[in-house]
Design an enzyme around this catalytic site. Structure first.
Site, PDB file in Angstrom:
ATOM      1  N   ASP A 202      15.190   5.246 -36.656  1.00  0.00           N
ATOM      2  CA  ASP A 202      16.044   5.685 -37.524  1.00  0.00           C
ATOM      3  C   ASP A 202      17.484   4.726 -37.387  1.00  0.00           C
ATOM      4  O   ASP A 202      18.041   4.643 -36.569  1.00  0.00           O
ATOM      5  CB  ASP A 202      16.559   7.101 -37.003  1.00  0.00           C
ATOM      6  CG  ASP A 202      17.561   7.674 -38.252  1.00  0.00           C
ATOM      7  OD1 ASP A 202      18.609   7.112 -38.507  1.00  0.00           O
ATOM      8  OD2 ASP A 202      17.278   8.838 -38.631  1.00  0.00           O
ATOM      9  N   HIS A 203      17.487   4.086 -38.458  1.00  0.00           N
ATOM     10  CA  HIS A 203      18.261   2.683 -38.429  1.00  0.00           C
ATOM     11  C   HIS A 203      19.780   3.013 -38.294  1.00  0.00           C
ATOM     12  O   HIS A 203      20.647   2.423 -37.872  1.00  0.00           O
ATOM     13  CB  HIS A 203      18.040   1.587 -39.507  1.00  0.00           C
ATOM     14  CG  HIS A 203      18.640   2.100 -40.916  1.00  0.00           C
ATOM     15  ND1 HIS A 203      17.929   2.940 -41.725  1.00  0.00           N
ATOM     16  CD2 HIS A 203      19.905   1.585 -41.405  1.00  0.00           C
ATOM     17  CE1 HIS A 203      18.795   3.176 -42.880  1.00  0.00           C
ATOM     18  NE2 HIS A 203      20.009   2.140 -42.788  1.00  0.00           N
ATOM     19  N   HIS A 266      18.808  10.711 -41.055  1.00  0.00           N
ATOM     20  CA  HIS A 266      20.090   9.758 -40.734  1.00  0.00           C
ATOM     21  C   HIS A 266      21.149  10.792 -40.423  1.00  0.00           C
ATOM     22  O   HIS A 266      21.769  10.814 -39.485  1.00  0.00           O
ATOM     23  CB  HIS A 266      20.452   9.022 -41.792  1.00  0.00           C
ATOM     24  CG  HIS A 266      19.285   7.843 -42.189  1.00  0.00           C
ATOM     25  ND1 HIS A 266      18.629   7.506 -41.116  1.00  0.00           N
ATOM     26  CD2 HIS A 266      19.018   7.185 -43.208  1.00  0.00           C
ATOM     27  CE1 HIS A 266      17.649   6.460 -41.903  1.00  0.00           C
ATOM     28  NE2 HIS A 266      17.968   6.403 -43.079  1.00  0.00           N
TER      29      HIS A 266
HETATM   30  O1  LIG Z   1      16.984   4.961 -45.072  1.00  0.00           O
HETATM   31  C1  LIG Z   1      17.613   4.747 -46.297  1.00  0.00           C
HETATM   32  O2  LIG Z   1      19.030   4.169 -46.112  1.00  0.00           O
HETATM   33  C2  LIG Z   1      19.698   3.564 -47.098  1.00  0.00           C
HETATM   34  C3  LIG Z   1      20.925   3.540 -46.718  1.00  0.00           C
HETATM   35  O3  LIG Z   1      21.056   2.901 -45.705  1.00  0.00           O
HETATM   36  P1  LIG Z   1      22.492   2.104 -45.246  1.00  0.00           P
HETATM   37  O4  LIG Z   1      22.313   1.458 -43.823  1.00  0.00           O
HETATM   38  O5  LIG Z   1      22.578   1.070 -46.561  1.00  0.00           O
HETATM   39  O6  LIG Z   1      23.547   3.081 -45.403  1.00  0.00           O
HETATM   40  C4  LIG Z   1      19.251   4.463 -48.318  1.00  0.00           C
HETATM   41  O7  LIG Z   1      19.653   3.702 -49.680  1.00  0.00           O
HETATM   42  C5  LIG Z   1      17.862   4.768 -48.596  1.00  0.00           C
HETATM   43  O8  LIG Z   1      17.824   5.406 -49.903  1.00  0.00           O
HETATM   44  C6  LIG Z   1      17.159   5.396 -47.463  1.00  0.00           C
HETATM   45  O9  LIG Z   1      15.806   5.279 -47.663  1.00  0.00           O
END
Ligand SMILES: O=C1O[C@H](COP(=O)(O)O)[C@@H](O)[C@H](O)[C@H]1O
Ligand SMILES: NC(=O)C1=CN([C@@H]2O[C@H](COP(=O)(O)OP(=O)(O)OC[C@H]3O[C@@H](n4cnc5c(N)ncnc54)[C@H](OP(=O)(O)O)[C@@H]3O)[C@@H](O)[C@H]2O)C=CC1
Length: 518
Positions: A202-203, A266
């Site tokens: 989960d980045h 997230h």
């Molecule tokens: O996991 C995802 O995250 C991105 C947004 O990530 P961020 O680090 O740029 O805030 C999102 O655009 C995407 O739809 C989703 O699958």
């Protein structure tokens, strides 16, 4: 010039301090290595880890995908991606040595022979090193491919570490599309790797600012005693994006929607970090034990009435963002023109624990909003009375703690101050901490931290099986009310470039509150 690697440590004290984040020598095998994620995120992350001198010795990457290409062509393609996406820029000299550790292996995901050939390649590397290596298998493929890849790894005897070395798996998101599929996937993973060797990415957990939430809460005597329903009025979590379905994302997104794509993973992770009890220690399981309790304590929203009253879903219509005109969600490339998928969602949630009785958590996330920004704001209750009989409180008078997850990472505290002058009038002012100013260097990208943690065997910042399944259990009820009930709550609309549908504003207005302006 060889790329710098982590030095051997001599001092045992230093050893203890760094133990958790000491990546162990290994080969990383990336499944889906010619894809967008590898090109834009994974290779630039490894390159930046190399630039910092944090790569373990004898490190190798093997890219696994189906198109035929040589190591050299693969490296050239990745070099282009690194030039565009590396956080610290691109040095030809560093790339020349780093890229020597990258290799390409052509195979179909479903072809056992390809995995046997992969095993031979890994054994050949071991012979060159003079010892067997640890192996990290990174599933950067569409989730439908996870099952065949895992089965083939098991069949080919690759899922077990050899001679005391470990074999681990990293799974990309989405981890399932509902509770049933997530459970199925968990069963498949568990049939091949033990939970301790399973790393569900989960980045958001890899973002520095998200990691700082626990430190802010539990290491500061100023906040820790006030972090409860006695002092906190409500919490808002906003994740705004100013993009739509660029880069062909519509195909995937239209099968997911904002709730599954962002909230289940997230935003629930951020919510857990804000609402959890202090862990007894910093081990992966102690932290994750506390986080999962928050998700389990979410007051369930069951049936269209409860969902309609607390959750707003919406799609954008044509509009403009940053002066550029945008089509509506249903007109986007690869999106069904009659789509019933939400590109925006706002929720009012309650965490039914002692600490959070009666405190609403408002969450909103959406595409094609005016700017890209993720923040958590903690709104404190007003003091019982203001002892200045003649003074009037300004409209916005609550103390607010704003945790900016991205961009402009930092923390701001809004407090009331007396305006200079003879009259006693008050104004909100901001005390502002910025990462860029205080630490003098940019924070690592989330994938840098997460890849290093997986190589070091630290699963704290990865989702555990029960966290994922508890989150899906909650989300399934909402999806059910939207898509399977006879009288589903409406799909609202907002013009691209606005801050979402008016119904989401009403959700807070009913409670006498409003969304914070970002
Ligand atoms: O996991 C995802 O995250 C991105 C947004 O990530 P961020 O680090 O740029 O805030 C999102 O655009 C995407 O739809 C989703 O699958
Ligand atoms: N891209 C992103 O920013 C993000 C992606 N993710 C997740 O990461 C995963 C990968 O995404 P992304 O990189 O965008 O996907 P892509 O569609 O860009 O890449 C898919 C990769 O899989 C390979 N592949 C597909 N089918 C087979 C097969 N049968 N046998 C062998 N290789 C095959 C392709 O190889 P070939 O080129 O040879 O066909 C390619 O390397 C997904 O789960 C996605 O949800 C998560 C967060 C962000």
């Amino acid at each position: 010039m060889p790329f710098p690697i982590m030095p051997e440590l001599e001092n045992p004290f230093q050893e203890t301090l760094l133990q958790r984040h000491r990546a162990e020598p290994c080969t990383v095998v990336i499944f889906g290595a010619t894809g967008d994620l590898t090109n834009r995120k994974l290779i630039p992350a490894l390159y930046n880890v190399a630039a910092e001198g944090d790569l373990p010795p004898q490190f190798k990457v093997v890219g696994f995908a189906r198109r035929d290409k040589s190591d050299d062509v693969f490296r050239q393609e990745l070099e282009e991606g690194n030039r565009k996406n590396s956080r610290q820029g691109h040095s030809d000299e560093l790339w020349a040595s780093f890229s020597q550790s990258i290799h390409y292996h052509r195979s179909e995901f479903e072809d056992l022979e390809g995995y046997k050939a992969l095993a031979e390649l890994l054994n050949k590397f071991d012979e060159e090193r003079g010892a067997p290596a640890n192996r990290l298998f990174y599933l950067a493929s569409a989730p439908e491919a996870f099952k065949p890849i895992l089965e083939m790894l098991r069949e080919a005897g690759l899922s077990q570490g050899v001679n005391g070395k470990w074999a681990r798996v990293v799974c990309e998101k989405p981890f399932g599309k509902d509770l049933a599929t997530a459970r199925g996937l968990n069963e498949t993973v568990a049939g091949t790797f033990e939970e301790k060797d399973t790393y569900r990415i989960d980045h958001y957990l890899g973002k520095e600012t998200a990691q700082n939430i626990m430190v802010l809460r539990f290491a500061n005597a100023l906040f820790e005693p006030n972090w409860n329903s006695r002092y906190i009025d409500h919490v808002q979590i906003t994740c705004a994006e100013n993009l739509g379905m660029e880069g062909g994302r519509g195909g995937y997104y239209d099968t997911a929607g904002a709730l599954r794509d962002m909230v289940q993973n997230h935003l629930f992770q951020l919510l857990s970090l804000v609402a959890m009890e202090p862990p007894t220690d910093l081990s992966a399981d102690s932290v994750r034990d506390e986080k999962v309790k928050v998700i389990r304590a979410l007051r369930p929203l069951v049936g269209p009435e409860a969902v309609g009253a607390n959750v707003i879903r919406a799609q954008y219509t044509a509009g403009s963002v940053d002066g550029v005109s945008r089509v509506g969600y249903r007109q986007e490339d690869r999106v069904n023109p009659e789509s019933k998928t939400e590109a925006y969602v706002a929720l009012r949630l309650f965490v039914d624990t002692w600490r959070w009785q009666g405190v609403p958590f408002y969450i909103r996330v959406g595409k094609q909003l005016p700017k890209k920004a993720t923040e958590i704001s903690v709104h404190f209750k007003k003091p019982p009375q203001v002892p200045f009989a003649t003074a009037r409180l300004p409209g916005s008078s609550e103390n607010t703690l704003v945790i900016r997850i991205q961009p402009d990472e930092g923390i701001a505290l809004r407090i009331l101050c007396k305006q200079p002058g003879q009259a006693l009038s008050m104004q909100q002012v901001k005390m502002d901490f910025r990462y860029s100013g205080s630490f003098g260097k940019a924070s690592p990208e989330a994938y840098e931290r997460l890849l290093l943690d997986a190589m070091a065997g630290d699963a704290t910042l990865f989702a555990r099986r029960d966290e994922v399944e508890s989150a899906w259990k909650f989300i399934d009820e909402l999806e059910h009310a939207w898509h399977k009930s006879p009288n589903p709550p409406p799909m609202c609309e907002y013009p691209a470039g606005s801050w979402g549908p008016k119904e989401a504003d009403d959700l807070l207005r009913q409670d006498g509150r409003e969304w914070r302006l970002l």
